[in-house]
Design a protein around this motif. Sequence first.
Motif, PDB file in Angstrom:
ATOM      1  N   GLN A   1       4.436  -0.132  -5.084  1.00  0.00           N
ATOM      2  CA  GLN A   1       3.223   0.628  -4.788  1.00  0.00           C
ATOM      3  C   GLN A   1       2.642   1.149  -6.096  1.00  0.00           C
ATOM      4  O   GLN A   1       3.332   1.815  -6.873  1.00  0.00           O
ATOM      5  CB  GLN A   1       3.530   1.800  -3.857  1.00  0.00           C
ATOM      6  CG  GLN A   1       2.345   2.708  -3.571  1.00  0.00           C
ATOM      7  CD  GLN A   1       2.729   3.943  -2.773  1.00  0.00           C
ATOM      8  OE1 GLN A   1       3.784   3.986  -2.138  1.00  0.00           O
ATOM      9  NE2 GLN A   1       1.881   4.955  -2.800  1.00  0.00           N
TER      10      GLN A   1
ATOM     11  N   LYS B   1       6.922   3.523   1.267  1.00  0.00           N
ATOM     12  CA  LYS B   1       7.747   4.158   2.288  1.00  0.00           C
ATOM     13  C   LYS B   1       7.688   3.388   3.606  1.00  0.00           C
ATOM     14  O   LYS B   1       8.661   3.316   4.352  1.00  0.00           O
ATOM     15  CB  LYS B   1       7.302   5.607   2.506  1.00  0.00           C
ATOM     16  CG  LYS B   1       8.191   6.393   3.465  1.00  0.00           C
ATOM     17  CD  LYS B   1       7.758   7.834   3.594  1.00  0.00           C
ATOM     18  CE  LYS B   1       7.990   8.600   2.307  1.00  0.00           C
ATOM     19  NZ  LYS B   1       7.715  10.052   2.459  1.00  0.00           N
TER      20      LYS B   1
ATOM     21  N   ASP C   1       0.816  -1.217   0.000  1.00  0.00           N
ATOM     22  CA  ASP C   1       0.000   0.000   0.000  1.00  0.00           C
ATOM     23  C   ASP C   1       0.846   1.263   0.000  1.00  0.00           C
ATOM     24  O   ASP C   1       0.509   2.255  -0.654  1.00  0.00           O
ATOM     25  CB  ASP C   1      -0.927   0.006   1.223  1.00  0.00           C
ATOM     26  CG  ASP C   1      -1.983  -1.082   1.165  1.00  0.00           C
ATOM     27  OD1 ASP C   1      -2.384  -1.462   0.045  1.00  0.00           O
ATOM     28  OD2 ASP C   1      -2.391  -1.576   2.231  1.00  0.00           O
ATOM     29  N   ASP C   2       1.951   1.240   0.752  1.00  0.00           N
ATOM     30  CA  ASP C   2       2.798   2.424   0.909  1.00  0.00           C
ATOM     31  C   ASP C   2       4.249   1.962   0.927  1.00  0.00           C
ATOM     32  O   ASP C   2       4.703   1.355   1.899  1.00  0.00           O
ATOM     33  CB  ASP C   2       2.444   3.153   2.206  1.00  0.00           C
ATOM     34  CG  ASP C   2       3.256   4.431   2.408  1.00  0.00           C
ATOM     35  OD1 ASP C   2       4.170   4.697   1.595  1.00  0.00           O
ATOM     36  OD2 ASP C   2       2.994   5.145   3.390  1.00  0.00           O
TER      37      ASP C   2
END
Length: 307
Positions: free
Chosen positions: A217, A190, A187-188
């Motif tokens: 992502q 980072k 999802d992310d």
Amino acid sequence: MNSPTAPQSASPLWRFSKMHGAGNDFVMLDGVTQRIEMTPERARALADRHFGIGADQILLVETATVPKADFRYRIFNADGGEVEHCGNGARCFVRFVHEQGLSSANPLQAQIRTGIITLNDDPQRGVEVMMGTTRFAPADLGFDSSNLKQGSQGQDTLWLLPVPDQTEPVALSLVSISNPHAVQVVDDVKQAPVATVGPFIESHPRFANKVNAGFMQIVDPHHIKLRVYERGAGETLACGTGACAAVVAGIRRGLLQSPVVVDTRGGSLRIEWDGQTLRMSGPVQTVFTGQVDIDALCASLARKETF
């Protein structure tokens, strides 16, 4: 192809260039006009960021051993192991060959361990690499899929690999682009557990030759963000074959459409795939050039490794 001078006798002083492609950095060595005897120990010493030059990979240009290639292109990871392919390195390879005056041919045909790739150095678009064949069968990655659950998405098979401290298994897309990749969607990027799950997947015993672990992502059908934990190098700022593998996996899953911009921590790459032809283009930068005493580097590394 130009006619380079004959290799000199073996010397501990090696001329090199430090280059990077989107932050994926390399020590480039001309093994055509100078004699380079590469060993795992020497590759580790060159790549060491404390005692050596520092790099994700060591790239060695040699005389081709097959008739259709202009040069042979060899890749050594920071841990000293020789691997099959490196996309960002391939872009640096063709720029290095031109800058060193080894050849003026454009495009170039480069011999790698698994075949021949085509590279074109365009001043406007950057360097474009024809990346070669994509494969998806577990055997093509040396992956043991026995008794492992699987799923599907679009045209892709997802292999469900249990991961410690996670309630759900990781759904992996397997892609071989001369070297092996296992790609998961997050999802992310980072917040993705690259530092923990990355090395777990990279060294998982189901992969006979280890694997590059990608974390992708989806931003939109033509744009992704990507981090890759590479075999023998750890997380790098960019991974060219990893970017290609992620895009191919995303297209097969029905999540992406060619062309795709891949944002990495070191820069952006453009990947195009029509189901057959796979192209990657992106930036190349020469950072500095110099000479290095390889024997002195190895001695320093030996002390570090045995202390």
